[in-house]
Each structure stands twice: as C-alpha cells, then as structure tokens.
Write a protein that holds these residues in place. Structure first.
Motif, PDB file in Angstrom:
ATOM      1  N   VAL A  20       0.776  -1.257   0.052  1.00 42.95           N
ATOM      2  CA  VAL A  20       0.065   0.028  -0.130  1.00 42.95           C
ATOM      3  C   VAL A  20       0.954   1.243  -0.039  1.00 42.95           C
ATOM      4  O   VAL A  20       0.714   2.145  -0.809  1.00 42.95           O
ATOM      5  N   ALA A  21       1.947   1.294   0.901  1.00 45.53           N
ATOM      6  CA  ALA A  21       2.791   2.640   1.077  1.00 45.53           C
ATOM      7  C   ALA A  21       3.436   2.676  -0.218  1.00 45.53           C
ATOM      8  O   ALA A  21       3.717   3.953  -0.587  1.00 45.53           O
ATOM      9  N   LYS A  22       3.993   1.766  -0.947  1.00 50.02           N
ATOM     10  CA  LYS A  22       4.794   2.008  -2.064  1.00 50.02           C
ATOM     11  C   LYS A  22       4.076   2.648  -3.154  1.00 50.02           C
ATOM     12  O   LYS A  22       4.391   3.226  -3.809  1.00 50.02           O
ATOM     13  N   GLU A  23       2.813   2.120  -3.260  1.00 52.15           N
ATOM     14  CA  GLU A  23       2.080   2.773  -4.202  1.00 52.15           C
ATOM     15  C   GLU A  23       1.166   3.957  -3.826  1.00 52.15           C
ATOM     16  O   GLU A  23       0.050   4.439  -4.089  1.00 52.15           O
ATOM     17  N   LEU A  24       1.608   4.370  -2.649  1.00 48.76           N
ATOM     18  CA  LEU A  24       0.901   5.619  -2.044  1.00 48.76           C
ATOM     19  C   LEU A  24       0.574   6.897  -2.652  1.00 48.76           C
ATOM     20  O   LEU A  24       1.601   7.596  -3.278  1.00 48.76           O
ATOM     21  N   LEU A  25      -0.610   6.899  -2.916  1.00 48.58           N
ATOM     22  CA  LEU A  25      -1.133   7.918  -3.660  1.00 48.58           C
ATOM     23  C   LEU A  25      -0.830   8.163  -5.280  1.00 48.58           C
ATOM     24  O   LEU A  25      -0.782   9.292  -5.765  1.00 48.58           O
ATOM     25  N   GLY A  26      -0.017   7.410  -5.793  1.00 47.59           N
ATOM     26  CA  GLY A  26       0.441   7.354  -6.910  1.00 47.59           C
ATOM     27  C   GLY A  26       1.966   8.003  -7.102  1.00 47.59           C
ATOM     28  O   GLY A  26       2.337   8.700  -6.426  1.00 47.59           O
ATOM     29  N   GLU A  27       2.229   7.662  -8.393  1.00 52.14           N
ATOM     30  CA  GLU A  27       3.702   8.036  -8.367  1.00 52.14           C
ATOM     31  C   GLU A  27       4.049   9.641  -8.717  1.00 52.14           C
ATOM     32  O   GLU A  27       4.895  10.311  -8.371  1.00 52.14           O
ATOM     33  N   LEU A  40       9.458   6.498   7.104  1.00 52.92           N
ATOM     34  CA  LEU A  40       8.004   7.019   7.109  1.00 52.92           C
ATOM     35  C   LEU A  40       7.425   6.714   8.581  1.00 52.92           C
ATOM     36  O   LEU A  40       7.665   6.018   9.373  1.00 52.92           O
ATOM     37  N   GLN A  41       6.882   8.028   9.168  1.00 47.22           N
ATOM     38  CA  GLN A  41       6.124   7.738  10.450  1.00 47.22           C
ATOM     39  C   GLN A  41       4.970   7.154  10.309  1.00 47.22           C
ATOM     40  O   GLN A  41       4.145   7.507   9.647  1.00 47.22           O
ATOM     41  N   GLN A  67       6.999   1.281   6.348  1.00 45.63           N
ATOM     42  CA  GLN A  67       8.269   2.196   6.019  1.00 45.63           C
ATOM     43  C   GLN A  67       9.113   1.344   5.007  1.00 45.63           C
ATOM     44  O   GLN A  67       9.565   2.369   4.336  1.00 45.63           O
ATOM     45  N   ALA A  68       9.083   0.124   4.649  1.00 42.40           N
ATOM     46  CA  ALA A  68      10.007  -0.529   3.915  1.00 42.40           C
ATOM     47  C   ALA A  68       9.396  -0.338   2.531  1.00 42.40           C
ATOM     48  O   ALA A  68      10.214  -0.108   1.509  1.00 42.40           O
ATOM     49  N   ASP A  69       8.258  -0.287   2.320  1.00 40.36           N
ATOM     50  CA  ASP A  69       7.335  -0.180   1.074  1.00 40.36           C
ATOM     51  C   ASP A  69       7.434   1.220   0.533  1.00 40.36           C
ATOM     52  O   ASP A  69       7.775   1.585  -0.392  1.00 40.36           O
TER      53      ASP A  69
END
Length: 691
Positions: free
Chosen positions: A73-80, A321-322, A281-283
């Motif tokens: 989820v976080a890797k794709e967070l809100l788009g590139e 990422l917090q 955080q990792a993503d």
C-alpha cells in the motif's frame, strides 16, 4: 451535485467548514485540515488538496489497518505523481501514515501471517504459540462437551418423537377397538377361523373375531406407549442433571477462553502494529527509491539516453515513514468518553496502547518546532534590545574625540574586512548553486526534454487511438470525453476513466527524468550550501567581533568595558544570522516549490491552441478524426518547442532564485556590519567634549 443515489451534496456551495473547540490536541496551536484525496475523481476537490499540500508542516495519510498490510500500500501511496511532488517539494520526510481501527483484531486469522514475523524476536513466537495452544486446547475440550450435549439433545429429541408417535398409535388403535366393539354389540361379529398343521400331523384351529384382534392391538400399542414414556422420563431426568453440569462447564470454558482471548487480542494487535509499521516504512522507502532509478530498459532500447548522466543513487538520508497504528474507539471507551451503550473496549485495556496519546504528542511536537522558532525570535529581539539599552546608558565611553575617531576608524576597517569576506562567501554560494544546477540538474532537464520529445507524439496519438484506457493506464477516450478534455484545456474528470490530465501525461517523462536531480539540487544541495554558509558567516562575524575587541584593547580601552559590549554584539549577530539564514532557506524552499509546479501550466498554455482546434472541429461524420488530426498536428509541430521552452523557463526561474538568495545573503552581511557598528558606537564612540 447529485450522488449516484440521486441525493444532493452541498460541497460545491461550501468553501470550507471550520471547527473550533477546547480540544487538548489543539492546545499547541495545531490546525488539522481534512482534505479531499489527491486522487479524488473530482478535479475541483483534488485541486483543493494540491493547493494546501505545499504549505503543510505534516501530511497525514489515514487508512484502515485491514488495508495497511496488503499489496504494498505505502509503495503505491497516492500514485507516482504525488511521490514525485513530495520529493521535489522536499516533503517526503513530513508524511505520516495512520492506520485506524486497530481494535478490529481476529488473532487466529492474523497468526498465520504474523507468526514468522513474531519469530524475529527471541521467545515471542513461542510465547504466543503457547497461548494459542492453550486456547485451542480449551476450545477442543469445549467442543467435546458440546458434542456430548448435542448427542444428549438428539437422543432426547428422538425419545420425544418416539413417545409422540407411540401415543398417536395407541390413540388410533383405541379408537379402532371402540368402534369395532360398538358394531359387535349391535350386530354381532363374524368369526375368523384359522387352521394350521402342527408337527406330527395334528391340526390346530385358531378362532377369533375382529373385536378381539382390535382389543389386543389397542392393548399392545398402549403398552408400547407406556414403555416409551417411561424411557423418556428416565432419560429426561438424567438430561436435566447433564444440562446443569454442561452449563457449568460451558461457563467455565467461556471464562477461560475469554481470558485467553483478552490476553491474545492486545498482544496480536500490537504485533500487527509492529509488522504494519515496518512493512509500510519499507514499502514507502522502496517506492521513493524507485524514483531515483534511471530510465527502464524499454526506454533505453528506444534510444532515449543519449544525454543521460550517471544514475543517481538513493539518498542515504531518506527518512523513515512515520506510522501510527491507532484505535480511536477503544481510546474513547477506555476513557469513558463514548456512551455506555458502546460497550467495553474490544481489544486494548490501556489508553497508551491505542496510540492516540502518541499521535497527540506528535502533533504537539510538530507545532512546537514552529512555535519554538517564533518564541526564540521574539526573545532574541527583546534580549538584543535590552542589551543595547544597557550599553547605551552605561558608564563606558568616556574618551576624548581623538581617541573616539581612532576607534571609529579601526571599527570601520574591521567591518570593511568583514564585508569583503562576506562578499566572497556570497559569490561562493551563488557560484556553487549555479554549478550544481549545470552539472546535476540541467543534464536531467535535457534528458527529460529528449525523452519527452520521443514519447510525446505517441502519447498524444494514443488519446484518440482506440487503445483501451483505464483509471490507472493512459490511453484512448471516447468521442465525448475527448472533446470534453480538450474543452477543459487538457483536463477532465470522467466517471468511467477517472481523472484525465493530458498535460500531466506530457510532463510525466520529463518529470521522471529530472525528479532525482531536482531533489538533489533544489533541496539537499541548496540546504547543505545554505547551512555551510550560515556556519561560515557566524564564524566570520564572531572573528570580526573578536578582532574589533582586540584592536580597541590595544588602544587602551579597558577590557572590563569591552567585555559586555563584545558579548552582546556576539550574541546579537549570531541570532540574527541564524534567524535570517533560516528565512533564506524557507524562501528557497517556497520558491522552488512554485517553480517545480510551473511545468504543467506551461505545457497547458502552449497546448491550448491545439485544444481549441479540437473544440472548433466541424461537426458531422468523421468529427473524431478531424479532432484527433487537429491535436496530433499541433503536437507534432509544437512539441519540441513546448518542452524545450518550458524547461528553459524553469531554469531561468531557478537562476533568478539563485540571484535572490545571493542578494538576501548580501543584505544580511550589511545588516551584521551595521549591528556590530551600532553596538560599539553606542558604548564607546560617544566623544567627550573635554580635551
């Protein structure tokens, strides 16, 4: 605005709604703004979010915990595009991910996913597995008891049915006998004779009538009913005892399971919080690092790298990422804020475990940094003013005019030397910034233009090509959407295809090429150089202060008179440099955010004639072809100039910003010299009229 259900929404009529109240989380001066998502399908709401983001000190992304650990989820967070904007704005360190509803926890369902993660801490997996084993054992025992209870109930049910069936048969047989008896009493009855041959050849005769047979059947069925009733009564008596025993055992097991469940719920919830935090955080870091990678193999094969420099490496200072995993519901229940009808906390028993206090503390720390800077600025200004008053009305400075003039000459000499050194530092700052732009950023701009030119024609043609488009993949749009997008100067919110933004699609290859160079130059390097100049300026100012003090002491000015002057001057210039250089850095950040947002508007402005040609296409058969030909023709003729001129304007704005930074720093040097002169003049250079 109507929803799908036909209900009206009032958001187009409401600019914003402001809530104020004595809430503890806001005591530090925080302002929480609930924005639409940046990927909101309505372009007006999405624009509201985009306009707020550059000025936010912290950006919160809120999502339910059940989504936080799925599919990067976080890797794709809100788009590139959003992540690129974060990098260019220097805001990737201000993002906070908040996972809500952590009290919704099913330990058994989660254990399969979390068991391996729990094993990373020695003993934790074994400890939790022991609790699950005990819970399984308790549930297994209860299942055995439940099975026995079900068998007992089934047996009792069968006996009940048997009694009812026997009762019906007995009642039926009795009626048949009574009917046959009445007929016999009135008319008599035929005799039935049955003969049978016994062993040895003797003949046995069985004589009976219908009444006798029915009397025997009635008696037999009544006896069967009595036997069944007796068996039921005996079993029911035993069942009552078993039922009470089962109820006690059930209560015992439910209590035991409840205790184990209440022990496991917070343990597994906290474990999931840890897992979600590390995974997010990792993503998130992986998603950011991908933005620093060079063009992919397909783009290399297409020859888009003739001017490519070395691929920048991920910055080691990329922040984590917090993440806050919170349960608002349990926090409200624990603190008796929610009504009693909401029940007891589902998972957590300690308010700290809900992480609401930690999130509130984070809000306070974020706002405290800004408030601290403002308070320090006021205190420094007040302190400097008091120092000047004390020095101005002190007893120092009783010297003759000749000595006063000599001190003045020495002071001006030292300040002139400081001004010369300051000019050197200003020149170094601007030259280093320009060099960084030329060596790191401009090649990325050139690469972006090359890639943009290479892909722009295909991109524009794809809008009317018929290739299927989705919300996540650019491509063709239908006739009506194509026309509506052109009329919107390249933007349109489609209920089917989502947000269509042709200007962003044209800018994307360029932004991909220079995002890493932009971050390195306009954020990291600029802040680094400004910090180095701040340190150097403070040292130069303090050195000048020391030299002035030493020179005046050689002229015979008492050290005890110079010491408070020197200390006051040193404290003042240090605070002034800190405050003003911080303002310079803030100005640099604010301006570069404005500049990095100019690319798409410039592309939009230069594509406007093409969009207008689409809107003005003649109606009738073949209109779609006329529209696509008009836009494709404009793009083919203008795209090279569009991209080159857009990036050149951005570079011009960057060089203008560098000039502004140099001018601001130079003005600071003049102020520092003025402050030093004022300090010493107020105390020492008041000439005495006596010879």
């Amino acid at each position: 605005d109507k929803t799908k259900a036909g209900q009206f929404q009032c958001w187009p009529l409401v600019h914003k709604a402001v809530l104020q109240g004595p809430w503890p989380v806001l005591r530090s001066g925080a302002c929480l703004v609930d924005l639409p998502g940046v990927k909101d399908t309505n372009s007006i709401r999405a624009k509201v979010a985009s306009n707020y983001l550059p000025n936010c000190s912290s950006i919160w992304i809120v999502d339910r915990m059940c989504r936080a650990t799925t599919n990067a989820v976080a890797k794709e967070l809100l788009g590139e595009q959003f992540k690129r904007q974060l990098l260019m704005d220097g805001q990737y360190g201000s993002v906070t991910y908040i996972c809500s509803a952590t009290d919704e926890c099913n330990p058994k369902e989660l254990w399969g996913q979390l068991a391996e993660f729990a094993g990373e801490e020695p003993g934790r997996r074994e400890h939790l597995q022991d609790r699950f084993d005990r819970l399984d054992h308790a549930q297994s025992e209860f299942n055995v008891l439940s099975s026995e209870e079900e068998s007992r109930l089934e047996q009792l049910k069968w006996l009940t049915q048997e009694v009812e069936e026997r009762k019906k048969v007995a009642k039926k047989e009795k009626k048949e006998f009574e009917k046959a008896e009445k007929v016999w009493q009135k008319n008599g009855s035929l005799i039935s004779v049955q003969a049978s041959v016994a062993v040895g050849g003797s003949v046995l005769l069985h004589v009976s009538n219908d009444v006798t047979a029915k009397r025997i059947a009635a008696a037999t069925s009544l006896t069967a009913y009595g036997d069944a009733k007796q068996e039921y009564d005996a079993e029911n008596s035993k069942s009552a005892l078993k039922k009470r025993a089962f109820a006690k055992e059930k209560e015992k097991h439910e209590r035991q399971e409840g205790e184990l469940q209440r022990e496991l719920n917070p343990l597994i919830a906290k474990l999931r919080n840890e897992y979600a935090t590390q995974k997010l955080q990792a993503d998130f870091r992986e998603g950011l690092e991908e933005l620093f990678q060079g063009p992919d193999e397909e783009e290399r094969d297409e020859g888009a790298l003739t001017q490519a420099g070395p691929t920048p490496q991920p910055l080691p200072e990329l922040p984590e990422l917090q993440v806050f995993c919170i349960s608002a519901n349990d926090y409200l229940r624990i603190n008796k804020i929610s009504p009693p009808s909401d029940g007891q906390p589902k998972t957590f028993e300690d308010a700290e475990d809900t992480n609401i206090p930690a999130l509130s503390k984070s809000v306070g720390e974020t706002t405290a940094r800004t408030r601290k800077q403002a308070v320090h600025s006021v205190l420094r200004a007040t302190s400097d003013f008091v120092n000047e008053l004390q020095l101005a009305f002190g007893t120092a400075g009783e010297m003759g005019s000749a000595q006063s003039e000599l001190c003045e000459r020495i002071l001006l000499e030292k300040l002139s030397a400081l001004h010369g050194k300051w000019d050197v530092h200003c020149g170094t700052l601007t030259s280093e910034l320009r060099s960084e732009v030329e060596t790191c950023l401009k090649p990325k701009f050139d690469l972006g233009v090359e890639r943009g030119k290479l892909l722009a024609k295909a991109t524009v043609e794809s809008w009317g090509s018929g290739e299927k488009r989705s919300k996540d993949k650019p491509g063709a749009v239908p006739h009506n959407t194509y026309l509506a997008t052109a009329k919107g100067d390249g933007t349109f919110s489609s209920p089917t295809f989502g947000d269509v933004d042709w200007n962003a699609e044209l800018a994307e290859p360029m932004q991909k090429a220079f995002v890493a160079g932009w971050e390195q130059t306009m954020n990291s390097k600029t802040n680094e150089l400004l910090h180095l100049r701040r340190v150097a300026f403070k040292q130069e100012a303090l050195d000048a202060n020391t030299l002035i003090k030493g020179a005046l002491m050689q002229l015979g000015v008492p050290a005890e008179e110079l010491e408070p002057i020197s200390q006051g001057a040193g404290g003042t210039v240090t605070s002034v440099i800190d405050e003003n250089m911080q303002q310079v850095a803030q100005h640099a950040t604010s301006k570069q955010r404005e500049i990095n947002r100019t690319l798409q508007p410039q592309i939009k402005e230069r594509m406007r004639p093409g969009y207008k040609a689409v809107a003005d296409a003649a109606p009738g058969k073949g209109k779609m072809n006329r529209m696509t030909n008009a836009l494709n023709s404009h793009a083919a003729q203008e795209v090279s100039c569009i991209l080159s001129e857009s990036t050149q304007e951005m570079l011009n704005s960057i060089h203008q910003l560098i000039d502004e930074l140099g001018a601001r720093v130079a003005e600071l040097g003049v102020r520092i010299a003025t402050d030093l002169r004022r300090f010493y003049s107020a105390s020492l250079l008041r000439a005495n009229d006596s010879p």
